[in-house]
Design an enzyme around this catalytic site. Structure first.
Site, PDB file in Angstrom:
ATOM      1  N   GLY A   1      33.859  18.188   9.165  1.00 55.69           N
ATOM      2  CA  GLY A   1      34.922  17.439   8.040  1.00 55.69           C
ATOM      3  C   GLY A   1      34.909  17.975   6.501  1.00 55.69           C
ATOM      4  O   GLY A   1      35.466  17.981   6.050  1.00 55.69           O
ATOM      5  N   PHE A   2      33.365  18.218   6.299  1.00 53.66           N
ATOM      6  CA  PHE A   2      33.025  18.227   4.997  1.00 53.66           C
ATOM      7  C   PHE A   2      31.865  19.227   4.721  1.00 53.66           C
ATOM      8  O   PHE A   2      31.136  19.440   5.516  1.00 53.66           O
ATOM      9  CB  PHE A   2      32.770  17.043   4.314  1.00 53.66           C
ATOM     10  CG  PHE A   2      33.870  16.052   4.510  1.00 53.66           C
ATOM     11  CD1 PHE A   2      34.844  16.156   3.493  1.00 53.66           C
ATOM     12  CD2 PHE A   2      33.774  15.067   5.343  1.00 53.66           C
ATOM     13  CE1 PHE A   2      36.023  15.197   3.481  1.00 53.66           C
ATOM     14  CE2 PHE A   2      34.980  14.251   5.569  1.00 53.66           C
ATOM     15  CZ  PHE A   2      35.918  14.170   4.637  1.00 53.66           C
ATOM     16  N   GLY A   3      31.868  20.023   4.059  1.00 50.49           N
ATOM     17  CA  GLY A   3      30.572  20.907   3.164  1.00 50.49           C
ATOM     18  C   GLY A   3      29.732  19.784   2.531  1.00 50.49           C
ATOM     19  O   GLY A   3      30.087  19.086   2.294  1.00 50.49           O
ATOM     20  N   GLY A   4      28.702  20.512   2.557  1.00 50.20           N
ATOM     21  CA  GLY A   4      27.712  19.784   1.691  1.00 50.20           C
ATOM     22  C   GLY A   4      26.870  18.391   2.151  1.00 50.20           C
ATOM     23  O   GLY A   4      26.414  17.727   1.276  1.00 50.20           O
TER      24      GLY A   4
ATOM     25  N   MET B   1      26.922  21.755  15.945  1.00 49.23           N
ATOM     26  CA  MET B   1      27.096  21.089  14.697  1.00 49.23           C
ATOM     27  C   MET B   1      25.690  20.184  14.273  1.00 49.23           C
ATOM     28  O   MET B   1      25.477  19.343  15.002  1.00 49.23           O
ATOM     29  CB  MET B   1      28.200  20.002  14.684  1.00 49.23           C
ATOM     30  CG  MET B   1      29.535  20.998  14.882  1.00 49.23           C
ATOM     31  SD  MET B   1      30.117  22.233  13.658  1.00 49.23           S
ATOM     32  CE  MET B   1      30.294  20.993  12.317  1.00 49.23           C
TER      33      MET B   1
ATOM     34  N   ASP C   1      25.717  25.215  12.267  1.00 49.42           N
ATOM     35  CA  ASP C   1      26.627  24.777  11.230  1.00 49.42           C
ATOM     36  C   ASP C   1      26.534  23.405  10.802  1.00 49.42           C
ATOM     37  O   ASP C   1      26.574  22.312  11.433  1.00 49.42           O
ATOM     38  CB  ASP C   1      27.989  24.755  11.801  1.00 49.42           C
ATOM     39  CG  ASP C   1      29.149  25.073  10.755  1.00 49.42           C
ATOM     40  OD1 ASP C   1      28.612  24.753   9.580  1.00 49.42           O
ATOM     41  OD2 ASP C   1      30.214  25.089  11.349  1.00 49.42           O
ATOM     42  N   GLY C   2      25.882  23.220   9.470  1.00 48.44           N
ATOM     43  CA  GLY C   2      25.949  22.285   8.535  1.00 48.44           C
ATOM     44  C   GLY C   2      24.717  21.685   8.250  1.00 48.44           C
ATOM     45  O   GLY C   2      23.693  21.734   8.653  1.00 48.44           O
ATOM     46  N   GLY C   3      24.631  21.790   6.715  1.00 44.82           N
ATOM     47  CA  GLY C   3      23.544  21.550   5.972  1.00 44.82           C
ATOM     48  C   GLY C   3      22.175  22.464   6.217  1.00 44.82           C
ATOM     49  O   GLY C   3      21.141  22.301   6.064  1.00 44.82           O
TER      50      GLY C   3
ATOM     51  N   ASP D   1      36.517  27.952   8.150  1.00 45.42           N
ATOM     52  CA  ASP D   1      36.626  26.375   8.608  1.00 45.42           C
ATOM     53  C   ASP D   1      38.056  25.867   8.427  1.00 45.42           C
ATOM     54  O   ASP D   1      38.412  25.655   7.341  1.00 45.42           O
ATOM     55  CB  ASP D   1      35.445  25.486   7.763  1.00 45.42           C
ATOM     56  CG  ASP D   1      34.074  25.615   8.329  1.00 45.42           C
ATOM     57  OD1 ASP D   1      34.010  25.582   9.519  1.00 45.42           O
ATOM     58  OD2 ASP D   1      33.345  25.818   7.395  1.00 45.42           O
TER      59      ASP D   1
ATOM     60  N   SER E   1      30.080  30.228   4.997  1.00 48.19           N
ATOM     61  CA  SER E   1      31.329  29.412   5.102  1.00 48.19           C
ATOM     62  C   SER E   1      32.162  29.578   3.857  1.00 48.19           C
ATOM     63  O   SER E   1      31.668  28.898   2.811  1.00 48.19           O
ATOM     64  CB  SER E   1      31.143  27.863   5.688  1.00 48.19           C
ATOM     65  OG  SER E   1      32.086  27.189   5.418  1.00 48.19           O
TER      66      SER E   1
ATOM     67  N   HIS F   1      32.339  32.942   7.980  1.00 49.45           N
ATOM     68  CA  HIS F   1      32.677  31.683   8.772  1.00 49.45           C
ATOM     69  C   HIS F   1      34.080  31.064   7.948  1.00 49.45           C
ATOM     70  O   HIS F   1      33.912  30.869   6.713  1.00 49.45           O
ATOM     71  CB  HIS F   1      31.568  30.946   8.770  1.00 49.45           C
ATOM     72  CG  HIS F   1      31.838  29.636   9.577  1.00 49.45           C
ATOM     73  ND1 HIS F   1      31.462  29.596  11.058  1.00 49.45           N
ATOM     74  CD2 HIS F   1      31.966  28.219   9.310  1.00 49.45           C
ATOM     75  CE1 HIS F   1      31.602  28.567  11.491  1.00 49.45           C
ATOM     76  NE2 HIS F   1      32.182  27.591  10.582  1.00 49.45           N
TER      77      HIS F   1
ATOM     78  N   MET G   1      40.440  23.023   8.851  1.00 49.18           N
ATOM     79  CA  MET G   1      40.425  21.517   9.288  1.00 49.18           C
ATOM     80  C   MET G   1      42.023  21.017   9.205  1.00 49.18           C
ATOM     81  O   MET G   1      42.721  21.321   8.235  1.00 49.18           O
ATOM     82  CB  MET G   1      39.400  20.961   8.130  1.00 49.18           C
ATOM     83  CG  MET G   1      38.138  21.288   7.891  1.00 49.18           C
ATOM     84  SD  MET G   1      37.142  20.655   6.677  1.00 49.18           S
ATOM     85  CE  MET G   1      35.589  21.478   7.208  1.00 49.18           C
TER      86      MET G   1
ATOM     87  N   GLY H   1      27.395  27.210   4.230  1.00 48.21           N
ATOM     88  CA  GLY H   1      28.363  27.068   2.927  1.00 48.21           C
ATOM     89  C   GLY H   1      27.578  26.897   1.516  1.00 48.21           C
ATOM     90  O   GLY H   1      27.682  27.693   0.969  1.00 48.21           O
TER      91      GLY H   1
ATOM     92  N   HIS I   1      36.506  28.708  12.970  1.00 54.03           N
ATOM     93  CA  HIS I   1      36.034  27.179  13.516  1.00 54.03           C
ATOM     94  C   HIS I   1      37.080  26.230  13.224  1.00 54.03           C
ATOM     95  O   HIS I   1      37.587  26.138  12.195  1.00 54.03           O
ATOM     96  CB  HIS I   1      34.654  27.060  12.643  1.00 54.03           C
ATOM     97  CG  HIS I   1      34.263  25.504  13.063  1.00 54.03           C
ATOM     98  ND1 HIS I   1      33.247  25.000  12.451  1.00 54.03           N
ATOM     99  CD2 HIS I   1      34.358  24.804  14.244  1.00 54.03           C
ATOM    100  CE1 HIS I   1      32.759  23.928  12.848  1.00 54.03           C
ATOM    101  NE2 HIS I   1      33.701  23.859  14.039  1.00 54.03           N
TER     102      HIS I   1
ATOM    103  N   MET J   1      38.889  23.039  13.573  1.00 51.61           N
ATOM    104  CA  MET J   1      38.471  21.580  13.755  1.00 51.61           C
ATOM    105  C   MET J   1      40.165  20.883  13.730  1.00 51.61           C
ATOM    106  O   MET J   1      40.371  20.454  12.754  1.00 51.61           O
ATOM    107  CB  MET J   1      37.731  21.163  12.597  1.00 51.61           C
ATOM    108  CG  MET J   1      36.389  21.476  12.767  1.00 51.61           C
ATOM    109  SD  MET J   1      35.421  21.531  11.087  1.00 51.61           S
ATOM    110  CE  MET J   1      35.695  23.027  10.715  1.00 51.61           C
TER     111      MET J   1
END
Ligand code: DX5
Ligand code: ZN
Length: 221
Positions: free
Chosen positions: A144-147, A139, A177-179, A37, A10, A35, A39, A199, A68, A70
């Site tokens: 909304g946020f990376g990390g 998800m 997607d995420g973490g 993102d 990402s 990817h 937003m 990401g 993606h 959002m």
């Protein structure tokens, strides 16, 4: 129908001052998809990038752009991102009144259509969509946020979605997607995911680390 595992960095975690080079470096490092993102500061509480950035990045790689969205409302943005260079367009069912129409719109433009399930969105939303989508995105954080930290309850959801895909007999990609790290990615692949979005874990350590980062994620799979 399980597909080979693909890694999708990402670019939300890339160096935004050098985005073209970052995309080229990820391509050279062995990424399978890029990817992206998007937003809107409304559907999610963060703003990222728009179609002009996607268009500017398009010549940097031949890898598919996995966009993606959002964003709400989303329908008006779909043709804009397709024209900018998206190959896969993924949308959230909550982002518009007619998710089925949005999926039809993406496919009518000759692109692959994805539907994204937030951590609180039940698998049942797929009931009337599974015959029409090319990709399902689970998800594993709230968008909304990376990390952010991986939400373990989503592993069961991946397993449930995998069952639904297998029952459908259709070649639908199952993305998470995420973490995602090598460790959480391994759990997701074991549960049935075949695309890992990452990401933070892809871009950690800067360009010299990218091949190693991608290899670690792939190795986990
Ligand atoms: C979250 C985005 C993710 C995010 C992943 O809304 O959809 O793609 O950038 O970032 P990491 O891998 O850092 O959790
Ligand atoms: Zn994403």
């Amino acid at each position: 129908m399980r597909q080979p595992v693909r890694i999708a960095p990402s670019i939300l975690s890339a160096d935004f001052a050098r985005l073209g080079e970052e995309v080229r470096a990820m391509d050279a490092a062995g990424a399978d998809l890029i990817h992206i993102d998007v937003m809107d500061g409304h559907y999610v509480p963060n703003l990222s990038l728009g179609p002009a950035v996607v268009r500017a990045l398009r010549p940097a790689t031949r890898l598919p752009f996995d966009v993606h969205l959002m964003c709400a409302p989303v329908d008006g943005l779909v043709p804009v991102f397709v024209e900018a260079g998206a190959d896969i367009v993924t949308v959230h069912p909550e982002a518009g009144p007619h998710i089925h129409r949005t999926v039809q719109l993406i496919r009518s433009l000759g692109r692959q259509a994805g539907v994204a399930l937030n951590p609180g969105t039940p698998v049942a939303v797929l009931d009337q969509l599974i015959g029409d989508v090319d990709l399902i995105l689970v998800m594993s954080v709230n968008p909304g946020f990376g990390g952010q930290a991986f939400i373990p309850s989503q592993v069961d959801k991946i397993r449930a979605v995998r069952r639904r895909i297998d029952e459908s007999g259709r070649a639908i990609a199952l993305e998470v997607d995420g973490g995602i790290t090598a460790e959480t990615g391994a759990l997701c692949v074991a549960a049935g995911a075949d695309i890992l979005v990452a990401g933070t874990a892809s871009f950690a350590g800067g360009p010299d680390a990218y091949s190693c980062n991608i290899a670690r994620l792939r190795g986990a799979a």
